[in-house]
Design an enzyme around this catalytic site. Structure first.
Site, PDB file in Angstrom:
ATOM      1  N   TRP A  88       5.059  -3.767   3.191  1.00  0.00           N
ATOM      2  CA  TRP A  88       3.803  -3.330   2.917  1.00  0.00           C
ATOM      3  C   TRP A  88       3.374  -1.883   3.133  1.00  0.00           C
ATOM      4  O   TRP A  88       3.044  -1.636   4.432  1.00  0.00           O
ATOM      5  CB  TRP A  88       2.718  -4.389   3.595  1.00  0.00           C
ATOM      6  N   GLU A  89       3.201  -0.919   2.179  1.00  0.00           N
ATOM      7  CA  GLU A  89       3.037   0.372   2.527  1.00  0.00           C
ATOM      8  C   GLU A  89       1.740   0.761   3.048  1.00  0.00           C
ATOM      9  O   GLU A  89       1.733   1.825   3.861  1.00  0.00           O
ATOM     10  CB  GLU A  89       3.030   1.015   1.136  1.00  0.00           C
ATOM     11  N   TYR A  90       0.730  -0.140   3.083  1.00  0.00           N
ATOM     12  CA  TYR A  90      -0.644   0.148   3.323  1.00  0.00           C
ATOM     13  C   TYR A  90      -0.842  -0.123   4.927  1.00  0.00           C
ATOM     14  O   TYR A  90      -1.835  -0.072   5.591  1.00  0.00           O
ATOM     15  CB  TYR A  90      -1.476  -0.452   2.552  1.00  0.00           C
ATOM     16  N   SER A  91       0.365  -0.894   5.435  1.00  0.00           N
ATOM     17  CA  SER A  91       0.127  -1.155   6.857  1.00  0.00           C
ATOM     18  C   SER A  91       0.344  -0.237   7.966  1.00  0.00           C
ATOM     19  O   SER A  91       1.041   0.904   7.811  1.00  0.00           O
ATOM     20  CB  SER A  91       1.255  -2.444   7.046  1.00  0.00           C
ATOM     21  N   SER A  92      -0.344  -0.596   8.990  1.00  0.00           N
ATOM     22  CA  SER A  92      -0.180   0.320  10.163  1.00  0.00           C
ATOM     23  C   SER A  92       1.081  -0.207  10.929  1.00  0.00           C
ATOM     24  O   SER A  92       1.276   0.531  12.119  1.00  0.00           O
ATOM     25  CB  SER A  92      -1.402   0.140  11.192  1.00  0.00           C
TER      26      SER A  92
END
Length: 122
Positions: free
Chosen positions: A81-85
């Site tokens: 998930w590229e948007y994850s921290s």
């Protein structure tokens, strides 16, 4: 104090929503129920406030956030998930890179086809 914070958040939401009007990405498709309550489709209707009680509770919630895209079927592993921290937390060594991973962090490999170059003439 809580009332002041709620008033500020409410004002922020109103101003932010107004700033979106007329923008291409802002959807005007608002349900009848939302129109009746003078709501837009920008904000989640409800949220559940939770006070973090201790370190264990904090870690449980951070795990929940990082695993949520997997839980909802958006990706098969948290690292995808590229948007994850999650990636930042791995850099900080708070998570192992393979945490919650089912693929062994084996990203899809693209075959080189170098053995076919003699036949393709390239």
């Amino acid at each position: 104090m809580i009332l002041i914070i709620r008033a500020r958040v409410s004002r922020f939401k109103v101003l932010f929503t107004r700033s979106l009007r007329g923008k291409r990405s802002f959807s005007v498709d608002v349900s009848a129920s939302r129109r009746k309550h003078r709501e837009s489709n920008v904000w989640q209707r409800r949220f559940w406030e939770h006070t973090i009680r201790n370190d264990h509770d904090l870690h449980r919630h951070i795990d929940y956030i990082h695993y949520n895209p997997v839980k909802h079927g958006l990706v098969s592993c948290p690292h995808l998930w590229e948007y994850s921290s999650f990636h930042k937390w791995v850099e900080l060594r708070k998570y192992r890179p393979d945490w919650g991973c089912c693929c062994g962090r084996n990203l899809p490999q693209i075959q080189a086809f170098s053995d076919l170059e003699d036949f393709a003439g390239e």
